[in-house]
Each structure stands twice: as C-alpha cells, then as structure tokens.
Design a protein around this motif. Structure first.
Motif, PDB file in Angstrom:
ATOM      1  N   LEU A 139       0.858  -1.225  -0.130  1.00  0.00           N
ATOM      2  CA  LEU A 139      -0.034   0.085  -0.150  1.00  0.00           C
ATOM      3  C   LEU A 139       0.782   1.448  -0.016  1.00  0.00           C
ATOM      4  O   LEU A 139       1.953   1.129   0.591  1.00  0.00           O
ATOM      5  N   ASP A 140       0.315   2.191  -0.508  1.00  0.00           N
ATOM      6  CA  ASP A 140       1.034   3.476  -0.683  1.00  0.00           C
ATOM      7  C   ASP A 140       1.103   4.197   0.847  1.00  0.00           C
ATOM      8  O   ASP A 140       0.312   3.925   1.779  1.00  0.00           O
ATOM      9  N   ASP A 141       2.270   4.974   1.031  1.00  0.00           N
ATOM     10  CA  ASP A 141       2.539   5.549   2.454  1.00  0.00           C
ATOM     11  C   ASP A 141       1.254   6.237   2.801  1.00  0.00           C
ATOM     12  O   ASP A 141       1.033   6.052   4.078  1.00  0.00           O
ATOM     13  N   GLU A 142       0.728   6.963   1.728  1.00  0.00           N
ATOM     14  CA  GLU A 142      -0.594   8.052   2.068  1.00  0.00           C
ATOM     15  C   GLU A 142      -1.636   6.938   2.660  1.00  0.00           C
ATOM     16  O   GLU A 142      -2.300   7.368   3.704  1.00  0.00           O
ATOM     17  N   VAL A 143      -1.788   5.720   2.203  1.00  0.00           N
ATOM     18  CA  VAL A 143      -2.909   5.024   2.521  1.00  0.00           C
ATOM     19  C   VAL A 143      -2.598   4.507   3.982  1.00  0.00           C
ATOM     20  O   VAL A 143      -3.527   4.568   4.930  1.00  0.00           O
ATOM     21  N   ARG A 144      -1.305   3.932   4.108  1.00  0.00           N
ATOM     22  CA  ARG A 144      -1.234   3.236   5.462  1.00  0.00           C
ATOM     23  C   ARG A 144      -1.227   4.398   6.589  1.00  0.00           C
ATOM     24  O   ARG A 144      -1.861   4.054   7.703  1.00  0.00           O
ATOM     25  N   GLU A 145      -0.640   5.557   6.231  1.00  0.00           N
ATOM     26  CA  GLU A 145      -0.954   6.642   7.289  1.00  0.00           C
ATOM     27  C   GLU A 145      -2.276   7.186   7.669  1.00  0.00           C
ATOM     28  O   GLU A 145      -2.667   7.300   8.747  1.00  0.00           O
ATOM     29  N   ALA A 146      -3.228   7.143   6.747  1.00  0.00           N
ATOM     30  CA  ALA A 146      -4.599   7.475   6.812  1.00  0.00           C
ATOM     31  C   ALA A 146      -5.163   6.451   7.746  1.00  0.00           C
ATOM     32  O   ALA A 146      -6.061   6.866   8.283  1.00  0.00           O
ATOM     33  N   PHE A 147      -5.095   5.372   7.656  1.00  0.00           N
ATOM     34  CA  PHE A 147      -5.506   4.415   8.267  1.00  0.00           C
ATOM     35  C   PHE A 147      -4.966   3.936   9.639  1.00  0.00           C
ATOM     36  O   PHE A 147      -5.507   3.111  10.643  1.00  0.00           O
ATOM     37  N   ALA A 148      -4.057   4.537   9.998  1.00  0.00           N
ATOM     38  CA  ALA A 148      -3.183   4.428  11.471  1.00  0.00           C
ATOM     39  C   ALA A 148      -4.109   4.617  12.474  1.00  0.00           C
ATOM     40  O   ALA A 148      -3.908   3.766  13.372  1.00  0.00           O
ATOM     41  N   GLY A 149      -5.122   5.233  12.445  1.00  0.00           N
ATOM     42  CA  GLY A 149      -6.037   5.243  13.740  1.00  0.00           C
ATOM     43  C   GLY A 149      -7.063   4.419  13.705  1.00  0.00           C
ATOM     44  O   GLY A 149      -7.795   4.560  14.935  1.00  0.00           O
ATOM     45  N   GLY A 150      -7.184   3.473  12.802  1.00  0.00           N
ATOM     46  CA  GLY A 150      -8.361   2.359  12.956  1.00  0.00           C
ATOM     47  C   GLY A 150      -9.444   2.886  12.115  1.00  0.00           C
ATOM     48  O   GLY A 150      -9.281   4.064  11.391  1.00  0.00           O
ATOM     49  N   VAL A 151     -10.137   1.959  11.980  1.00  0.00           N
ATOM     50  CA  VAL A 151     -11.641   2.204  11.314  1.00  0.00           C
ATOM     51  C   VAL A 151     -12.637   2.108  12.121  1.00  0.00           C
ATOM     52  O   VAL A 151     -12.780   1.407  13.359  1.00  0.00           O
ATOM     53  N   ARG A 152     -13.922   2.490  11.716  1.00  0.00           N
ATOM     54  CA  ARG A 152     -15.118   2.283  12.743  1.00  0.00           C
ATOM     55  C   ARG A 152     -16.264   1.766  11.682  1.00  0.00           C
ATOM     56  O   ARG A 152     -16.658   2.276  10.413  1.00  0.00           O
ATOM     57  N   TYR A 153     -16.826   0.525  12.100  1.00  0.00           N
ATOM     58  CA  TYR A 153     -17.911  -0.124  11.160  1.00  0.00           C
ATOM     59  C   TYR A 153     -19.273   0.191  11.761  1.00  0.00           C
ATOM     60  O   TYR A 153     -19.270   0.077  13.010  1.00  0.00           O
ATOM     61  N   THR A 154     -20.039   0.147  11.008  1.00  0.00           N
ATOM     62  CA  THR A 154     -21.557   0.075  11.334  1.00  0.00           C
ATOM     63  C   THR A 154     -22.218  -0.855  10.595  1.00  0.00           C
ATOM     64  O   THR A 154     -22.369  -0.958   9.457  1.00  0.00           O
ATOM     65  N   GLN A 155     -23.150  -1.581  11.408  1.00  0.00           N
ATOM     66  CA  GLN A 155     -23.925  -2.586  10.889  1.00  0.00           C
ATOM     67  C   GLN A 155     -25.290  -2.324  11.026  1.00  0.00           C
ATOM     68  O   GLN A 155     -25.658  -1.673  12.187  1.00  0.00           O
ATOM     69  N   ASN A 156     -26.413  -2.349  10.097  1.00  0.00           N
ATOM     70  CA  ASN A 156     -27.732  -2.287  10.328  1.00  0.00           C
ATOM     71  C   ASN A 156     -28.361  -3.613  10.178  1.00  0.00           C
ATOM     72  O   ASN A 156     -28.544  -4.158   8.943  1.00  0.00           O
ATOM     73  N   LEU A 157     -28.688  -4.513  11.044  1.00  0.00           N
ATOM     74  CA  LEU A 157     -29.127  -5.721  11.004  1.00  0.00           C
ATOM     75  C   LEU A 157     -30.888  -5.876  11.262  1.00  0.00           C
ATOM     76  O   LEU A 157     -31.221  -5.387  12.218  1.00  0.00           O
ATOM     77  N   HIS A 158     -31.533  -6.388  10.095  1.00  0.00           N
ATOM     78  CA  HIS A 158     -33.019  -6.303  10.401  1.00  0.00           C
ATOM     79  C   HIS A 158     -33.588  -7.419  11.448  1.00  0.00           C
ATOM     80  O   HIS A 158     -32.747  -8.683  11.675  1.00  0.00           O
ATOM     81  N   GLY A 159     -34.537  -7.422  11.701  1.00  0.00           N
ATOM     82  CA  GLY A 159     -35.088  -8.575  12.602  1.00  0.00           C
ATOM     83  C   GLY A 159     -35.805  -9.660  11.800  1.00  0.00           C
ATOM     84  O   GLY A 159     -36.571 -10.417  12.410  1.00  0.00           O
ATOM     85  N   GLY A 160     -35.668  -9.950  10.688  1.00  0.00           N
ATOM     86  CA  GLY A 160     -36.471 -10.675   9.979  1.00  0.00           C
ATOM     87  C   GLY A 160     -36.702 -10.626   8.492  1.00  0.00           C
ATOM     88  O   GLY A 160     -36.653 -11.310   7.693  1.00  0.00           O
ATOM     89  N   ARG A 161     -36.831  -9.168   8.245  1.00  0.00           N
ATOM     90  CA  ARG A 161     -37.391  -8.800   6.888  1.00  0.00           C
ATOM     91  C   ARG A 161     -36.521  -7.720   6.550  1.00  0.00           C
ATOM     92  O   ARG A 161     -36.490  -6.516   7.184  1.00  0.00           O
ATOM     93  N   GLY A 162     -35.650  -7.418   5.348  1.00  0.00           N
ATOM     94  CA  GLY A 162     -34.767  -6.496   5.056  1.00  0.00           C
ATOM     95  C   GLY A 162     -33.371  -6.888   4.312  1.00  0.00           C
ATOM     96  O   GLY A 162     -33.457  -8.173   3.720  1.00  0.00           O
ATOM     97  N   LEU A 163     -32.628  -5.995   4.055  1.00  0.00           N
ATOM     98  CA  LEU A 163     -31.233  -6.338   3.220  1.00  0.00           C
ATOM     99  C   LEU A 163     -30.322  -7.026   4.110  1.00  0.00           C
ATOM    100  O   LEU A 163     -30.352  -6.328   5.294  1.00  0.00           O
ATOM    101  N   GLY A 164     -29.657  -8.003   3.465  1.00  0.00           N
ATOM    102  CA  GLY A 164     -28.518  -8.537   4.336  1.00  0.00           C
ATOM    103  C   GLY A 164     -29.242  -9.443   5.121  1.00  0.00           C
ATOM    104  O   GLY A 164     -30.194  -9.939   5.183  1.00  0.00           O
ATOM    105  N   LYS A 165     -28.215  -9.763   6.362  1.00  0.00           N
ATOM    106  CA  LYS A 165     -28.621 -10.798   7.366  1.00  0.00           C
ATOM    107  C   LYS A 165     -29.442 -10.147   8.454  1.00  0.00           C
ATOM    108  O   LYS A 165     -29.041  -8.840   9.012  1.00  0.00           O
TER     109      LYS A 165
END
Length: 311
Positions: A139-165
């Motif tokens: 990976l380019d240095d610019e990309v590695r440095e940008a990710f140095a602080g980590g990431v934040r994931y968001t999931q929207n999980l339905h209760g039986g009907r909807g997109l995804g699991k």
C-alpha cells in the motif's frame, strides 16, 4: 505455485510424509507433527491427495482445530452444515470475493481457518491467499498513514425482513439479551430501532501484530464494507440512503469518510499480491488467520467448499 511471489502455502501429500493416501494417513501425520509451529512458520498448509471426504472430515477438523468456534457476528452468507462447520460463502459464483482476514472487524477473530473441498468447481473457484505483511507493504504510504488510527464499522441488522442478514442469523440466537451480552463484551455500541432492527457501531484496528512472530499485517475489512467496492447495486443504494442506513458501512475511527480510491487500492493490491490455491476434491487448507488473508475467485460448476475455524 510461486508465480513470482515470495511466499506460497506449503503443500503436503501422502508421498511427502510417507503415509497412506487416506483420512487415517492424514490423521497420523497431524498427530505426529507440531502443526502449531509448522503453521506459524509456513502461514498456510495445503493437504492434497489424502482422499478425505465429508464422512471422514469431522475427526480431522477436531485434530486441526482444537477449539472449534461458531461463526457468530459473521456477515458473510453461509449455511451451517455440521458442528460449527459452514459453507465457505454463498455469494453468486460470478463474483470475486476480495482478500480479508476472517472476522477482522469483530472483537474476537479465529486464529485458524480450515477449508475443505467437497466438490471442486468445473472452472475457476480458487481460494487466493495473501501474506498480510506483503499486503500491508504494497500500500502507498499515504494510505497506510490515513488508516493508522483504525476504522469504525456500522451494521444495520434487520429483525427478519430487510437487506442483508438478520441479527438472529448473525448471532445464531433469537435472544436479545444474549446479543446484548455479546456486544457489551465486544465493547460495541448498539441500539434497537424500529421495533426489532439493530444498529451496531464498533471501532477496530487497521493493522495487527501476530501474537507469536510479532509480524505487522494489514488486518481490517474496510474495502468489503465500503460502497465503492461493492458494485453497481450498492453504489445505487448509497445514493438514496444515508451512509449510516446501509446494511453495513465503514469510516475512519474518528467518523470521517474513507476516500473511495483508498479502499479500491486496498482491494486491488490485496488481490494482486495473492497466490491462488486451485481446488481438487478432497483437498484441505489450514491457514493462520492473522498472517494470511483469503478470498475467492469466480467459478463455474457446483463448487462446494466448507470452512471451520478455531479461537
């Protein structure tokens, strides 16, 4: 198999270890070898030609995965076919699945993955594997440095009907209290929405050091959670829904957006650095899930690859 790469999995056949071509022969080798040390050294092991089938698979899994774990909090579509044994993925055959470490977005991830080829595809369908240190270095240095602080994931999980699991499929339970206990331990934030839908947010690392070798590797699934890498349907959905309403999305840990070109670079260079493991019926592959990422090439025919994992 090297194909210009500095690393590839170690292939082990009955002739290599002077044992019979049978599940019993493979079991004898596994019991006599120090698989833990060998796996850390080689990063991935391919057992080929031992004639293992689904009927003889379970004892082999027990020996290679001493702490077999369930696929709880997993976002890939799978079917459970045995005791913590799953189909490897159920994405359509024409799609390539980019490189990733299993459950790297979760608070706990398996240390080992075991793949078993019950039915080889007619064409294609290899499992590419990538040295995580090589992926990080690509990976380019610019990309590695940008990710140095980590990431934040968001999931929207339905209760039986909807997109995804649904959240019930994701956590293998119908019990809200059990889900909340899991998320509390995971240090995730969550809220129940619109009756039975669940939104989860959790900050995670972007790189990780292996607990034995200390090797630093790329270790996140930002490219697989970002709309820019998920095809035309996801891109169209992202235009009509707020980002935090998508089934899953990712930002930098501080909440700022990740540029599309960054995740495209991550995806493409991981695939470029990967080595393809082409399947024959009866093959097994054991990988160190920190040192090695994996994916899937497109295929034709009735490919059936099973996966199990251990903590």
């Amino acid at each position: 198999m090297k194909d210009g790469h500095e690393w590839s999995p170690l292939e082990i056949s009955p002739a290599d270890v002077q044992l019979e071509a049978s599940a019993e022969g493979l079991s004898t080798f596994v019991k006599s070898a120090d698989i833990g040390d060998l796996l850390v050294k080689e990063k991935a092991l391919v057992f080929r030609g031992f004639g293992v089938d689904e009927a003889s698979l379970d004892p082999i899994i027990d020996e290679l995965l001493p702490n077999r774990a369930a696929y709880v909090h997993g976002n890939s579509p799978r079917t459970k076919v045995g005791q913590n044994v799953y189909t490897s993925t159920e994405y359509p055959a024409e799609f390539v699945i980019s490189m990733h470490n299993e459950l790297s977005y979760a608070h706990r991830w398996p240390s080992r993955l075991l793949f078993f080829c019950a039915v080889a595809p007619e064409t294609g369908g290899a499992t590419p594997v990538v040295d995580g240190a090589l992926w990080l270095a690509s990976l380019d240095d610019e990309v590695r440095e940008a990710f140095a602080g980590g990431v934040r994931y968001t999931q929207n999980l339905h209760g039986g009907r909807g997109l995804g699991k649904s959240w019930q499929q994701t956590f293998e339970t119908e019990d809200r209290d059990e889900v909340e206990r899991f998320l509390t331990e995971a240090e995730a934030s969550w809220e129940w929405r619109r009756g039975d839908d669940l939104r989860i947010t959790h900050a995670r690392q972007s790189v990780l050091r292996h607990p034995v070798t200390g090797t630093e590797v790329w270790f996140n699934q930002s490219d697989q959670w970002h709309p820019a890498t998920l095809g035309e349907d996801a891109a169209a959905l992202a235009k009509v829904l707020p980002m935090d309403e998508l089934p899953q999305t990712v930002t930098f840990a501080d909440g700022s957006p990740i540029p599309p070109e960054y995740v495209l670079q991550v995806r493409d260079r991981g695939l470029e650095a990967a080595v393809d493991v082409d399947w024959r019926t009866g093959d097994l592959m054991l990988i160190d899930n920190v040192l090695v990422g994996h994916g899937r090439r497109s295929f034709t025919g009735d490919r059936r690859v099973l996966v199990a994992m251990s903590s």
